[in-house]
Design a protein around this motif. Sequence first.
Motif, PDB file in Angstrom:
ATOM      1  N   HIS A   1       1.015  -1.220   0.118  1.00  0.00           N
ATOM      2  CA  HIS A   1      -0.035   0.096  -0.034  1.00  0.00           C
ATOM      3  C   HIS A   1       0.980   1.189  -0.002  1.00  0.00           C
ATOM      4  O   HIS A   1       1.929   1.327   0.764  1.00  0.00           O
ATOM      5  CB  HIS A   1      -0.941  -0.178   1.126  1.00  0.00           C
ATOM      6  N   PRO A   2       0.478   2.057  -0.598  1.00  0.00           N
ATOM      7  CA  PRO A   2       1.189   3.527  -0.891  1.00  0.00           C
ATOM      8  C   PRO A   2       1.384   4.358   0.537  1.00  0.00           C
ATOM      9  O   PRO A   2       0.479   4.013   1.399  1.00  0.00           O
ATOM     10  CB  PRO A   2       0.498   4.367  -1.758  1.00  0.00           C
ATOM     11  N   THR A   3       2.374   4.660   0.817  1.00  0.00           N
ATOM     12  CA  THR A   3       2.569   5.522   2.035  1.00  0.00           C
ATOM     13  C   THR A   3       2.997   6.900   1.861  1.00  0.00           C
ATOM     14  O   THR A   3       3.665   7.187   0.808  1.00  0.00           O
ATOM     15  CB  THR A   3       3.799   4.802   2.997  1.00  0.00           C
TER      16      THR A   3
ATOM     17  N   PRO B   1       6.079   1.102  -1.700  1.00  0.00           N
ATOM     18  CA  PRO B   1       6.889   0.113  -1.102  1.00  0.00           C
ATOM     19  C   PRO B   1       6.982  -0.972  -2.153  1.00  0.00           C
ATOM     20  O   PRO B   1       5.820  -1.533  -2.484  1.00  0.00           O
ATOM     21  CB  PRO B   1       6.235  -0.214   0.326  1.00  0.00           C
ATOM     22  N   LEU B   2       8.009  -1.051  -2.583  1.00  0.00           N
ATOM     23  CA  LEU B   2       8.330  -2.365  -3.697  1.00  0.00           C
ATOM     24  C   LEU B   2       8.908  -3.505  -2.764  1.00  0.00           C
ATOM     25  O   LEU B   2      10.145  -2.928  -2.448  1.00  0.00           O
ATOM     26  CB  LEU B   2       9.139  -1.894  -4.900  1.00  0.00           C
ATOM     27  N   GLU B   3       8.392  -4.355  -2.500  1.00  0.00           N
ATOM     28  CA  GLU B   3       9.068  -5.460  -1.583  1.00  0.00           C
ATOM     29  C   GLU B   3       9.791  -6.675  -2.121  1.00  0.00           C
ATOM     30  O   GLU B   3       8.957  -7.402  -3.045  1.00  0.00           O
ATOM     31  CB  GLU B   3       8.005  -5.916  -0.480  1.00  0.00           C
ATOM     32  N   LEU B   4      10.878  -7.134  -1.854  1.00  0.00           N
ATOM     33  CA  LEU B   4      11.274  -8.168  -2.322  1.00  0.00           C
ATOM     34  C   LEU B   4      11.263  -9.370  -1.195  1.00  0.00           C
ATOM     35  O   LEU B   4      11.737  -9.027  -0.076  1.00  0.00           O
ATOM     36  CB  LEU B   4      12.773  -8.084  -2.801  1.00  0.00           C
ATOM     37  N   TYR B   5      10.729 -10.192  -1.765  1.00  0.00           N
ATOM     38  CA  TYR B   5      10.312 -11.613  -0.626  1.00  0.00           C
ATOM     39  C   TYR B   5      10.911 -12.763  -1.272  1.00  0.00           C
ATOM     40  O   TYR B   5      10.499 -13.434  -2.426  1.00  0.00           O
ATOM     41  CB  TYR B   5       8.902 -11.619  -0.663  1.00  0.00           C
ATOM     42  N   PHE B   6      12.031 -13.203  -0.314  1.00  0.00           N
ATOM     43  CA  PHE B   6      12.748 -14.533  -1.254  1.00  0.00           C
ATOM     44  C   PHE B   6      13.359 -15.139  -0.110  1.00  0.00           C
ATOM     45  O   PHE B   6      13.418 -14.820   1.268  1.00  0.00           O
ATOM     46  CB  PHE B   6      13.829 -14.383  -2.166  1.00  0.00           C
ATOM     47  N   PHE B   7      14.028 -16.245  -0.210  1.00  0.00           N
ATOM     48  CA  PHE B   7      14.831 -16.904   0.741  1.00  0.00           C
ATOM     49  C   PHE B   7      16.473 -17.280   0.237  1.00  0.00           C
ATOM     50  O   PHE B   7      16.398 -17.638  -1.015  1.00  0.00           O
ATOM     51  CB  PHE B   7      14.196 -18.413   1.121  1.00  0.00           C
ATOM     52  N   THR B   8      17.150 -17.012   0.848  1.00  0.00           N
ATOM     53  CA  THR B   8      18.548 -17.230   0.647  1.00  0.00           C
ATOM     54  C   THR B   8      19.083 -18.927   0.927  1.00  0.00           C
ATOM     55  O   THR B   8      18.287 -19.527   1.806  1.00  0.00           O
ATOM     56  CB  THR B   8      19.501 -16.434   1.635  1.00  0.00           C
ATOM     57  N   ILE B   9      19.979 -19.324   0.150  1.00  0.00           N
ATOM     58  CA  ILE B   9      20.324 -20.685   0.252  1.00  0.00           C
ATOM     59  C   ILE B   9      20.953 -21.093   1.548  1.00  0.00           C
ATOM     60  O   ILE B   9      21.261 -22.142   1.851  1.00  0.00           O
ATOM     61  CB  ILE B   9      20.819 -21.251  -0.986  1.00  0.00           C
TER      62      ILE B   9
END
Length: 395
Positions: free
Chosen positions: A335-337, A342-350
């Motif tokens: 949601h805009p603030t 906000p452009l969110e990066l969602y991931f998992f590192t190895i």
Amino acid sequence: MYEIIHDFLSSFLSENVAQMAFAPVTLVTIAILAYLAYLFCHSVVAMIVRIITKRTVSTWDDDLLNDRLMKAFSQLAPAILVAYLLPEAFNEEGKVYTWLTKLTEFYIVWAFVHLANRFLQNLYDAFDKRKKYKIHTLRGVFQILKLMFICVGIIVGISILFDKSPLAILTAFGASAAVLMLVFKDTILGLVAGVQLTANDMLKKGDWIVVEKSGANGEVIDVSLTTVKIRNWDNSVTTVPPYTLISESFQNFKPMQQSGGRRVMRAVCIDINSVKFCTSSQLGTLKEKGWIADEDIEDASRTVNIGLLRRYLERYLATHPDVETKMTHMVRQLHPTPQGIPLELYFFTIVTEWVEYEHIQSEIFNHVYAVVQEFGLAIYQAPSGSDISSLGMKN
């Protein structure tokens, strides 16, 4: 033995004096024999056991039958010898015999409890030395067993000293249960909490946990009946009662470490004033540099730069060698603030190791910060003092 002592005393003392000296001399003789029995067990028997354990292939017997256990066993042997010799040395109706018998039996109970607790401690140490058993929270269990032996020993010891039945002692303790619960509140709560932690496999030595209320964030170094010790990452140690972990919430990172992937959920705020439709020349430049592909452009006249950036970053994560692609990975708008979009990066590192994890996260976001401007976007940054000063100078 007693006839020998009597004949020895009668050989150079009168009958009356020999009778008076018989009891003290007999006590001294029994004490000497008891001490010799202790030395025999502590030296000879212990040496034999040590030789046998060293010749076996297994190391369990070395850990269980060590010198500390043999010393505890040696303390039990003389008491048993005294209990065997006393009835023949004294009149069983005498007060001296009665109190000596009580003290001897009391000492036997204490020595047996000490021997049992020493064996349990050796057994725990043996488990703790072996890595495959460290995954279990065993210390609390062994402390419970020790406490049970001690409680039984106290009840039996009191019943011996006061000639009362153990059931009568238990009844007396039951009548004062409220006081005992108040005195041993922490121990009782720790006992229940320790059983719950162990039974539900909630916590083990070596786990990384966070207890926000207690300010603890680090590795569990000890789990006992009444305390959980946590070595924080600043090398300080925080002690938390086990019942605190049961009554309140805490975060355990061990499953994350075992899963093989550690989550990154971090957003970059895009200045909303830089979000625009892309021109044909911009699209051509982005395509030449390899930032976008043909499938990213559905309608050249309606392609928005922030959408192109999101799709590019999703491909970037999907092909990054340090990102676990078998787990969820995506780039999404929140949601805009007042600070932008906000452009969110969602991931998992190895990797889950802390330092390497931070390195990977930093490298990925370094790339994100640098590539944003290629799409004609800007990252929001609050005005600083120099920005405000420069505006005043222009005016």
